[in-house]
Design a protein around this motif. Structure first.
Motif, PDB file in Angstrom:
ATOM      1  N   VAL A  93       0.858  -1.192   0.000  1.00 51.14           N
ATOM      2  CA  VAL A  93       0.000   0.000   0.000  1.00 51.14           C
ATOM      3  C   VAL A  93       0.894   1.243   0.000  1.00 51.14           C
ATOM      4  N   GLY A  94       0.654   2.113  -1.002  1.00 54.12           N
ATOM      5  CA  GLY A  94       1.462   3.317  -1.159  1.00 54.12           C
ATOM      6  C   GLY A  94       2.605   3.160  -2.145  1.00 54.12           C
ATOM      7  N   ARG A  95       2.897   1.936  -2.554  1.00 56.37           N
ATOM      8  CA  ARG A  95       3.989   1.687  -3.508  1.00 56.37           C
ATOM      9  C   ARG A  95       3.533   1.977  -4.930  1.00 56.37           C
ATOM     10  N   ARG A  96       4.501   2.170  -5.808  1.00 60.45           N
ATOM     11  CA  ARG A  96       4.200   2.445  -7.209  1.00 60.45           C
ATOM     12  C   ARG A  96       4.582   1.233  -8.045  1.00 60.45           C
ATOM     13  N   GLY A  97       3.814   1.020  -9.104  1.00 61.14           N
ATOM     14  CA  GLY A  97       4.072  -0.090 -10.008  1.00 61.14           C
ATOM     15  C   GLY A  97       3.670   0.285 -11.417  1.00 61.14           C
ATOM     16  N   VAL A  98       3.880  -0.650 -12.349  1.00 58.24           N
ATOM     17  CA  VAL A  98       3.571  -0.424 -13.757  1.00 58.24           C
ATOM     18  C   VAL A  98       2.558  -1.461 -14.203  1.00 58.24           C
ATOM     19  N   VAL A  99       1.524  -0.999 -14.915  1.00 58.09           N
ATOM     20  CA  VAL A  99       0.500  -1.902 -15.439  1.00 58.09           C
ATOM     21  C   VAL A  99       1.124  -2.721 -16.563  1.00 58.09           C
ATOM     22  N   ILE A 100       1.083  -4.046 -16.434  1.00 58.84           N
ATOM     23  CA  ILE A 100       1.659  -4.916 -17.470  1.00 58.84           C
ATOM     24  C   ILE A 100       0.574  -5.586 -18.307  1.00 58.84           C
ATOM     25  N   ASP A 101      -0.654  -5.609 -17.801  1.00 64.28           N
ATOM     26  CA  ASP A 101      -1.810  -6.117 -18.542  1.00 64.28           C
ATOM     27  C   ASP A 101      -2.931  -5.124 -18.278  1.00 64.28           C
ATOM     28  N   THR A 102      -3.457  -4.515 -19.319  1.00 65.75           N
ATOM     29  CA  THR A 102      -4.441  -3.448 -19.185  1.00 65.75           C
ATOM     30  C   THR A 102      -5.529  -3.815 -18.180  1.00 65.75           C
ATOM     31  N   ILE A 103      -5.805  -2.867 -17.278  1.00 66.75           N
ATOM     32  CA  ILE A 103      -6.887  -3.051 -16.307  1.00 66.75           C
ATOM     33  C   ILE A 103      -8.159  -2.569 -16.989  1.00 66.75           C
ATOM     34  N   ALA A 104      -9.058  -3.500 -17.258  1.00 61.07           N
ATOM     35  CA  ALA A 104     -10.300  -3.176 -17.963  1.00 61.07           C
ATOM     36  C   ALA A 104     -11.217  -2.377 -17.053  1.00 61.07           C
ATOM     37  N   ALA A 105     -12.091  -1.565 -17.679  1.00 63.56           N
ATOM     38  CA  ALA A 105     -13.060  -0.776 -16.910  1.00 63.56           C
ATOM     39  C   ALA A 105     -13.970  -1.739 -16.151  1.00 63.56           C
TER      40      ALA A 105
END
Length: 149
Positions: A93-105
């Protein structure tokens, strides 16, 4: 040889205290150091000529007092808030990351944080594209809620 040590009990207590201090270096829990402080107090008793039973009593009393009064402040000062330190998934919680598989709506995707992939959802239900840097807002079991902010 024994007569020498009986006549120079301060030396015995000095050896005991040095041995206990060396033993404390291997543990770091600040228990053994209290007994070393007791042995140092017994050196004073031996130097003024107190009998052996009185030196042992000084050692025991000073060690117990150190355990109750000195050790807690040492632990607080040196270990700080170690017991409050978050670990495992709570530390995300509070950490940063990169989306590797699109998060769908309204759906799921995957975010990579420190080499680990986590199933994630968007905090506002919107789509987050692959490659977007996100911040972990919360978690529900092993699913992270992330935001683009």
């Amino acid at each position: 040889m024994i007569d020498y040590f009986v006549g120079n009990m301060w030396l015995v207590w000095l050896i005991v205290s040095i041995g206990l201090l060396l033993l404390e270096l291997t543990s770091g829990d600040f228990y053994v150091i209290c007994f070393a402080f007791g042995a140092v107090a017994s050196i004073v008793g031996a130097a003024i000529g107190l009998p052996l039973w009185a030196q042992v009593l000084i050692w025991a009393v000073c060690s117990v007092l150190c355990l109750y009064f000195v050790r807690p402040s040492l632990v607080r000062r040196l270990h700080g808030k170690e017991n409050e330190r978050k670990s495992n998934v709570d530390a995300l919680v509070g950490r940063r990351g990169v989306v590797i598989d699109t998060i769908a709506a309204g759906g799921f995707g995957y975010v990579k944080i420190d080499g680990d992939e986590w199933r994630s959802v968007s905090s506002d239900g919107s789509e987050i594209a692959q490659g977007t840097t996100v911040t972990v807002i919360s978690r529900d079991s092993i699913i992270l809620t992330v935001s683009e902010k």
